[in-house]
Write a protein that holds these residues in place. Structure first.
Motif, mmCIF file in Angstrom:
data_model
loop_
_atom_site.group_PDB
_atom_site.id
_atom_site.type_symbol
_atom_site.label_atom_id
_atom_site.label_comp_id
_atom_site.label_asym_id
_atom_site.label_seq_id
_atom_site.Cartn_x
_atom_site.Cartn_y
_atom_site.Cartn_z
ATOM 1 N N ALA A 138 0.853 -1.197 0.000
ATOM 2 C CA ALA A 138 0.000 0.000 0.000
ATOM 3 C C ALA A 138 0.885 1.242 0.000
ATOM 4 N N GLU A 139 1.935 1.210 0.788
ATOM 5 C CA GLU A 139 2.859 2.350 0.831
ATOM 6 C C GLU A 139 3.524 2.541 -0.525
ATOM 7 N N LYS A 140 3.928 1.422 -1.111
ATOM 8 C CA LYS A 140 4.586 1.472 -2.425
ATOM 9 C C LYS A 140 3.628 2.068 -3.472
ATOM 10 N N SER A 141 2.372 1.658 -3.412
ATOM 11 C CA SER A 141 1.415 2.171 -4.405
ATOM 12 C C SER A 141 1.219 3.675 -4.227
ATOM 13 N N ALA A 142 1.223 4.135 -2.970
ATOM 14 C CA ALA A 142 1.081 5.579 -2.725
ATOM 15 C C ALA A 142 2.330 6.315 -3.228
ATOM 16 N N GLU A 143 3.473 5.677 -3.056
ATOM 17 C CA GLU A 143 4.722 6.301 -3.517
ATOM 18 C C GLU A 143 4.721 6.452 -5.054
ATOM 19 N N ILE A 144 4.237 5.408 -5.706
ATOM 20 C CA ILE A 144 4.175 5.454 -7.174
ATOM 21 C C ILE A 144 3.170 6.518 -7.631
ATOM 22 N N ALA A 145 2.015 6.529 -6.959
ATOM 23 C CA ALA A 145 0.997 7.525 -7.299
ATOM 24 C C ALA A 145 1.582 8.926 -7.122
ATOM 25 N N ALA A 146 2.328 9.104 -6.022
ATOM 26 C CA ALA A 146 2.936 10.407 -5.749
ATOM 27 C C ALA A 146 3.948 10.767 -6.841
ATOM 28 N N TYR A 147 4.751 9.802 -7.235
ATOM 29 C CA TYR A 147 5.785 10.059 -8.244
ATOM 30 C C TYR A 147 5.145 10.487 -9.571
ATOM 31 N N GLU A 148 4.140 9.718 -10.003
ATOM 32 C CA GLU A 148 3.481 10.067 -11.270
ATOM 33 C C GLU A 148 2.831 11.441 -11.166
ATOM 34 N N ALA A 149 2.226 11.713 -10.004
ATOM 35 C CA ALA A 149 1.555 13.001 -9.821
ATOM 36 C C ALA A 149 2.577 14.136 -9.764
ATOM 37 N N ALA A 150 3.662 13.912 -9.042
ATOM 38 C CA ALA A 150 4.656 14.968 -8.849
ATOM 39 C C ALA A 150 5.306 15.382 -10.170
ATOM 40 N N VAL A 151 5.660 14.413 -11.006
ATOM 41 C CA VAL A 151 6.277 14.800 -12.289
ATOM 42 C C VAL A 151 5.243 15.456 -13.206
ATOM 43 N N SER A 152 3.980 15.247 -12.894
ATOM 44 C CA SER A 152 2.924 15.888 -13.674
ATOM 45 C C SER A 152 2.507 17.222 -13.050
ATOM 46 N N GLY A 153 3.222 17.638 -12.019
ATOM 47 C CA GLY A 153 3.013 18.983 -11.491
ATOM 48 C C GLY A 153 2.154 19.080 -10.244
ATOM 49 N N VAL A 154 1.664 17.963 -9.734
ATOM 50 C CA VAL A 154 0.814 18.011 -8.525
ATOM 51 C C VAL A 154 1.698 18.195 -7.289
ATOM 52 N N HIS A 155 1.202 19.014 -6.346
ATOM 53 C CA HIS A 155 1.949 19.219 -5.102
ATOM 54 C C HIS A 155 1.303 18.550 -3.891
ATOM 55 N N GLU A 179 7.657 13.001 -17.208
ATOM 56 C CA GLU A 179 6.262 12.555 -17.145
ATOM 57 C C GLU A 179 6.029 11.436 -18.169
ATOM 58 N N GLN A 180 6.551 11.653 -19.384
ATOM 59 C CA GLN A 180 6.425 10.646 -20.441
ATOM 60 C C GLN A 180 7.018 9.316 -20.011
ATOM 61 N N GLU A 181 8.149 9.425 -19.339
ATOM 62 C CA GLU A 181 8.916 8.236 -19.001
ATOM 63 C C GLU A 181 8.317 7.493 -17.796
ATOM 64 N N VAL A 182 7.877 8.280 -16.827
ATOM 65 C CA VAL A 182 7.515 7.707 -15.537
ATOM 66 C C VAL A 182 6.064 7.241 -15.480
ATOM 67 N N MET A 205 2.760 5.573 -16.011
ATOM 68 C CA MET A 205 2.376 4.294 -16.609
ATOM 69 C C MET A 205 3.574 3.475 -17.070
ATOM 70 N N SER A 206 4.663 3.580 -16.336
ATOM 71 C CA SER A 206 5.823 2.757 -16.713
ATOM 72 C C SER A 206 5.492 1.282 -16.447
ATOM 73 N N ASP A 207 6.245 0.409 -17.072
ATOM 74 C CA ASP A 207 6.014 -1.026 -16.863
ATOM 75 C C ASP A 207 6.164 -1.387 -15.392
ATOM 76 N N ALA A 208 7.160 -0.760 -14.766
ATOM 77 C CA ALA A 208 7.407 -1.084 -13.355
ATOM 78 C C ALA A 208 6.194 -0.700 -12.509
ATOM 79 N N HIS A 209 5.588 0.427 -12.817
ATOM 80 C CA HIS A 209 4.416 0.847 -12.043
ATOM 81 C C HIS A 209 3.234 -0.086 -12.285
ATOM 82 N N ARG A 210 3.070 -0.458 -13.538
ATOM 83 C CA ARG A 210 1.958 -1.368 -13.852
ATOM 84 C C ARG A 210 2.152 -2.709 -13.145
#
Ligand code: BGC
Length: 720
Positions: free
Chosen positions: A113-130, A350-353, A355-360
């Motif tokens: 669950a923590e890992k999924s939140a971390e991934i969600a945060a990473y995708e959001a952060a590179v997309s500009g979310v704070h 953002e393009q790279e991170v 929906m990366s395979d690792a995240h999926r």
């Protein structure tokens, strides 16, 4: 106070300060040409461009380029160059979508669950979310409420564990430096999960003791883990709307819990103080909300239109505004926005991170762990040489992300049809819909019956479309739509084995499904990788391990039904129980169909030799509870061993059981492991009638088992 912020605040006009206290959605920032996008209630907000250019935060931006453009434009226009904060609902994923939180709860896997939140945060952060408006930690006991899918369930201990895990995942340890993380905003404060009748936004009525004992711990856990923000709830708490509730915000959050982060209203909730009936107009709504402690008003304009006048009239002190502004500026500073207003936003990354395979891959793993096997009459796992008919409205549906799925696109979701094909190829699988979610044509049914006739096993994909749960998704009837119940009945007449896979956002009344199915798999809304995760489980590549974190009622008439209830003075089944005058239904069992903690796998476990290191304990001398768990089946598996306690005699009535711990254990066939839990005095504390949180000496029972029902018991005593 940080010196730079002091000097910044000294330069700010009152209008500029009040501007920091409003949050507007992105269409307001799109420049005059795009203002056409402002629709619905937003049109009536009646705010001018000055408010927009002084505003402090933005709701719902999507993508690095959009955020960068809005921020760039804003910094050009804003007199003091104060950067905007960008906030979004990144609830169970940004674009790589994980299972809905209720499903994540069923994994009992805090690390993932923590890992999924971390991934969600990473995708959001590179997309500009704070900032993300998550975690949602409202405790839920009523499946009529559509938002139960956003919570991890009915237990305050488990919800607290998940709250902490998610906050850690979103925020990491240093958001100033680590721009792959986002700040977390825990919501909805407080007790939004207990609306009367399960109707969204409805009244919440409970004693302060119950609030503190059961509903508040998960919010507190999120704050202890460092959540930077709190969002208020839409509901009343003891007659006062949470968004105008001084006891909740100033007395509890600020004074008692020492929370010094930002409090934001839920969408429009400040203005809703008017229909609630504690404010006669927007001015009074603004007055009540600011006094009660709301720093940011989301998507209504009571503050920007009225705070200045309220200050000038002496109704409120400017100091109140200064406090709120300072907290908001401090958050901007903590996120590093004064040094780099674009923070993590990076279109290339953002393009790279995203929906990366690792995240999926993580989404797939979490989905396999969240799915709960409810019934299995020796039909699962399936064998690849068999012929299958995949039938039902969810057979090829990509509506499997569930509500609040961020920027997730259904087009990226792997359907069941696609998932099964990864195992079977095209030869062993016939697919037919049979019906839509709520309607059917004769030809749909005929096609399904035809496909089923040719198959060895019918795999039936049923469920609720994602609009049927989530916000404003309350229902009084929590059975599947009648066309789907008719479909399963018709298929049953063929006499073939039926494996039913369910896609839904709430515990359902499963009568009409259970008795006609040889196996039932609760897949929830499993997220982007749903179809392939389900296939992993159906074919036994992964052994199911999910366990329910919300009871499945026998019927909606029992609701709320939850495991940690009281005994009553006339419990059913007591040795001296009379025939009629006991606490029971005349037409239904008291017990839910599937209890909290329940879930099957493809192997079996025994629990033996439950023992205590001593039968008496003190505050200084905890004791240890141990049990030997053995895998007695032929497949390796993961068992979630659950530990509950009952306090036999309290100053106030204590629940029949309360979860106090759990451990996930991997066991090979024939392998056994000793699983131990420490019982400490702290775990025995509860809120007394005077709200004191302490333990009483006396007798307790410890329980261990694979779910909240099938437990073994051992008594012990706390001495003082
Ligand atoms: C929901 C919140 C959400 C907010 C912003 C509201 O309608 O209740 O949970 O964070 O909208 O999207």
């Amino acid at each position: 106070m940080n010196k730079n912020l002091v000097s910044l605040m000294e330069k700010m006009t009152l209008d500029e300060k009040i501007g920091q206290l409003i949050q507007l959605a992105t269409p307001f920032y799109m420049g005059a040409t795009d203002r056409g996008q402002i629709t619905g209630p937003m049109v009536g907000m009646g705010i001018d461009d000055n408010v927009v250019l002084n505003s402090g935060s933005v709701l719902g931006a999507s993508g690095a380029n959009e955020v960068i453009n809005i921020q760039q434009q804003h910094l050009k226009e804003n007199r003091l160059g104060i950067p905007l904060l960008f906030m979004s609902d990144v609830v169970h994923g940004y674009k790589t979508i994980f299972p809905v939180p209720l499903a994540i709860g069923c994994s009992w896997d805090l690390e993932l669950a923590e890992k999924s939140a971390e991934i969600a945060a990473y995708e959001a952060a590179v997309s500009g979310v704070h900032v993300t408006f998550a975690p949602m930690v409202d405790l839920v006991r009523d499946p009529r409420w559509g938002r139960v899918m956003e919570s991890t369930g009915e237990d305050s201990y488990l919800n607290s564990q998940f709250a902490k895990a998610q906050v850690r995942g979103f925020q990491g340890t240093d958001m100033t430096k680590d721009h792959k993380r986002v700040a977390s905003c825990v919501k909805h404060f407080a007790a939004y999960g207990a609306p009367e009748g399960g109707r969204d936004y409805n009244t919440v009525n409970m004693s302060e003791r119950e609030l503190r004992e059961t509903y508040l711990p998960a919010y507190k856990a999120a704050l202890n883990a460092g959540s930077e923000m709190v969002m208020t709830a839409f509901n009343t708490v003891d007659g006062i709307p949470a968004t105008g509730n001084k006891q909740l915000m100033r007395d509890l959050l600020r004074d008692e819990w020492n929370f010094d982060g930002v409090i934001i209203s839920d969408w429009g909730a400040v203005k809703e103080l008017i229909p609630h009936g504690i404010a006669s107009d927007e001015k009074e709504a603004a007055l009540k909300a600011i006094k009660a402690g709301v720093d940011i008003e989301m998507m209504t304009a009571c503050y920007v239109k009225n705070l200045k006048e309220l200050i000038n009239n002496g109704d409120i002190d400017e100091g109140l505004i200064n406090e709120s502004v300072l907290r908001i500026l401090q958050l901007k500073q903590k996120l590093g926005l004064f040094d780099n207003p674009y923070r993590g936003a990076d279109a290339r990354l953002e393009q790279e991170v995203v929906m990366s395979d690792a995240h999926r891959q993580v989404s797939r793993e979490l989905a396999t762990k969240s799915i709960v096997l409810l019934k299995n009459e020796a039909i699962l796992p399936l064998h690849k040489h068999q012929k299958f008919a995949l039938i039902g409205p969810f057979a090829s549906s990509n509506d499997i992300l569930g509500p609040w799925s961020g920027l997730g696109s259904k087009d990226d979701a792997i359907t069941m049809n696609e998932g099964l094909r990864t195992k079977l190829g095209d030869s062993h699988l016939l697919v037919a819909k049979g019906c839509d979610v709520e309607t059917r044509t004769d030809s749909q049914l005929n096609e399904a019956l035809l496909a089923a006739k040719d198959a060895d096993v019918i795999v039936l994909a049923l469920g609720e479309d994602s609009e049927m749960s989530g916000e404003a998704g309350s229902l009084t009837d929590i059975r599947l739509p009648q066309v789907q119940l008719d479909l399963i009945k018709k298929l049953k007449e063929l006499g073939k084995p039926i494996v039913t896979v369910l896609f839904n956002g709430r515990p359902l009344d499963l009568h009409g499904v259970i008795e006609h199915s040889d196996a039932v798999v609760e897949a929830w809304y499993p997220g982007t990788e749903g179809g392939v995760a389900i296939a992993d489980l159906l074919f036994g590549d992964v052994n199911p391990s999910g366990k329910l974190t919300m009871s499945f009622p026998d019927s909606v008439g029992q609701v709320p039904v939850y495991y940690n209830h009281f005994n009553t003075g006339r419990p059913k089944g007591a040795p001296d129980a009379q025939e009629r005058y006991i606490s029971q239904y005349l037409d239904s069992p008291n017990e839910p169909l599937f209890p909290f903690g329940y879930g099957l796998g493809y192997t079996t476990y025994t629990y033996n030799n439950m023992r205590l290191s001593a039968t008496e304990m003190t505050a200084e001398k905890p004791i240890t509870l141990t049990v030997t768990v053995k895998n007695t089946g032929s497949k390796a598996g993961v068992e979630t061993v659950q530990f509950y306690i009952r306090d036999l005699v309290g100053e106030v009535v204590r629940p029949l059981k309360e979860l106090k711990g759990f451990k996930k254990v991997h066991l090979q066939p024939n392998e056994e492991k000793e699983i131990s839990f420490t019982i400490s005095e702290k775990q025995l504390r509860y809120h007394h009638s005077n709200l004191e949180f302490s333990s009483d000496s006396g007798k307790f029972i410890a329980y261990i088992g694979p779910n909240s029902r099938d437990v073994q018991a051992i008594p012990f005593e706390l001495l003082k």
